[in-house]
Design a protein around this motif. Structure first.
Motif, PDB file in Angstrom:
ATOM      1  N   SER A  49     -39.983  44.406  76.177  1.00  0.00           N
ATOM      2  CA  SER A  49     -38.718  43.724  76.473  1.00  0.00           C
ATOM      3  C   SER A  49     -38.607  43.357  77.936  1.00  0.00           C
ATOM      4  O   SER A  49     -37.752  42.555  78.306  1.00  0.00           O
ATOM      5  CB  SER A  49     -37.543  44.626  76.095  1.00  0.00           C
ATOM      6  N   GLY A  50     -39.427  43.985  78.782  1.00  0.00           N
ATOM      7  CA  GLY A  50     -39.305  43.757  80.227  1.00  0.00           C
ATOM      8  C   GLY A  50     -38.217  44.619  80.842  1.00  0.00           C
ATOM      9  O   GLY A  50     -38.015  44.633  82.048  1.00  0.00           O
ATOM     10  N   LYS A  51     -37.454  45.366  80.013  1.00  0.00           N
ATOM     11  CA  LYS A  51     -36.412  46.263  80.523  1.00  0.00           C
ATOM     12  C   LYS A  51     -36.693  47.682  80.034  1.00  0.00           C
ATOM     13  O   LYS A  51     -35.778  48.440  79.741  1.00  0.00           O
ATOM     14  CB  LYS A  51     -35.029  45.817  80.013  1.00  0.00           C
ATOM     15  N   GLY A  52     -37.995  48.015  79.883  1.00  0.00           N
ATOM     16  CA  GLY A  52     -38.368  49.350  79.423  1.00  0.00           C
ATOM     17  C   GLY A  52     -38.690  50.238  80.605  1.00  0.00           C
ATOM     18  O   GLY A  52     -38.197  50.021  81.710  1.00  0.00           O
ATOM     19  N   GLY A  53     -39.572  51.217  80.398  1.00  0.00           N
ATOM     20  CA  GLY A  53     -39.995  52.101  81.495  1.00  0.00           C
ATOM     21  C   GLY A  53     -38.830  52.898  82.022  1.00  0.00           C
ATOM     22  O   GLY A  53     -38.239  53.695  81.308  1.00  0.00           O
ATOM     23  N   THR A  54     -38.443  52.648  83.260  1.00  0.00           N
ATOM     24  CA  THR A  54     -37.327  53.405  83.846  1.00  0.00           C
ATOM     25  C   THR A  54     -35.988  52.831  83.420  1.00  0.00           C
ATOM     26  O   THR A  54     -34.945  53.384  83.745  1.00  0.00           O
ATOM     27  CB  THR A  54     -37.405  53.382  85.379  1.00  0.00           C
ATOM     28  N   ALA A  55     -36.010  51.727  82.723  1.00  0.00           N
ATOM     29  CA  ALA A  55     -34.789  51.097  82.188  1.00  0.00           C
ATOM     30  C   ALA A  55     -33.748  50.884  83.272  1.00  0.00           C
ATOM     31  O   ALA A  55     -32.586  51.263  83.139  1.00  0.00           O
ATOM     32  CB  ALA A  55     -34.222  51.923  81.037  1.00  0.00           C
ATOM     33  N   THR A  56     -34.150  50.301  84.369  1.00  0.00           N
ATOM     34  CA  THR A  56     -33.303  49.916  85.523  1.00  0.00           C
ATOM     35  C   THR A  56     -32.624  51.094  86.211  1.00  0.00           C
ATOM     36  O   THR A  56     -31.701  50.900  86.986  1.00  0.00           O
ATOM     37  CB  THR A  56     -32.215  48.885  85.136  1.00  0.00           C
ATOM     38  N   ARG A  57     -33.116  52.320  85.931  1.00  0.00           N
ATOM     39  CA  ARG A  57     -32.469  53.479  86.561  1.00  0.00           C
ATOM     40  C   ARG A  57     -33.212  53.988  87.791  1.00  0.00           C
ATOM     41  O   ARG A  57     -32.850  55.024  88.345  1.00  0.00           O
ATOM     42  CB  ARG A  57     -32.361  54.627  85.556  1.00  0.00           C
ATOM     43  N   GLY A  58     -34.278  53.350  88.186  1.00  0.00           N
ATOM     44  CA  GLY A  58     -35.053  53.841  89.322  1.00  0.00           C
ATOM     45  C   GLY A  58     -35.937  54.999  88.888  1.00  0.00           C
ATOM     46  O   GLY A  58     -36.166  55.191  87.704  1.00  0.00           O
TER      47      GLY A  58
END
Length: 150
Positions: A26-35
């Motif tokens: 999705s491009g908004k995975g990983g840390t999910a914009t939380r740093g």
């Protein structure tokens, strides 16, 4: 109007917003914009009121003093000039009781009322309240009225 300029009604279509944390694709995975790491990146995190990042909070740095009397009785103060204003506005005629004060939003339904002596009273009123100051009682009686303690 034709098919080329049809639009949904104003406010009927809402954008869903970002879908965060739904995988790498999705491009908004990983840390999910939380740093990276830290309390703010965790689920269930909420900053406590007065939290200063681990520094000793102001509420705990400042010394406490004095005491609170648990038997204190709080009264809602109402001055004579307020009563006179009600008479001038023709909201009261000759009697002032708790219901009158409550309906004019001068006291809450569980308040105790104390009549205070600021201002002057020209109208002849029968005032009933929980307490009166000496000057208020004198002013009410001087105007030809009556002070009734509830």
């Amino acid at each position: 109007m034709d098919l080329s300029n049809l639009k949904p009604a104003q406010g009927s279509v809402k954008s869903q917003g970002k879908r965060i944390g739904r995988g790498q694709g999705s491009g908004k995975g990983g840390t999910a914009t939380r740093g990276h790491k830290g309390a703010k990146s965790r689920s269930g995190y909420s900053k406590k009121l007065g939290f200063e990042g681990g520094q000793m909070p102001l509420q705990r740095r400042v010394p406490k003093f004095g005491f609170t009397n648990i038997n204190r009785v709080e009264y809602q103060g109402i001055n004579l000039d307020t009563l006179q204003q009600l008479v001038d506005d023709k909201k009261i005629k000759d009697t002032v009781d708790f219901e009158t004060l409550f309906s004019n939003r001068l006291a809450g339904k569980n308040d105790l009322v104390k009549i205070l002596g600021r201002g002057e009273l020209k109208a002849k009123l029968k005032v009933s309240a929980h307490k009166f100051t000496a000057s208020a009682k004198a002013a009410i009686e001087a105007a030809g009225g009556e002070a009734v303690t509830l």
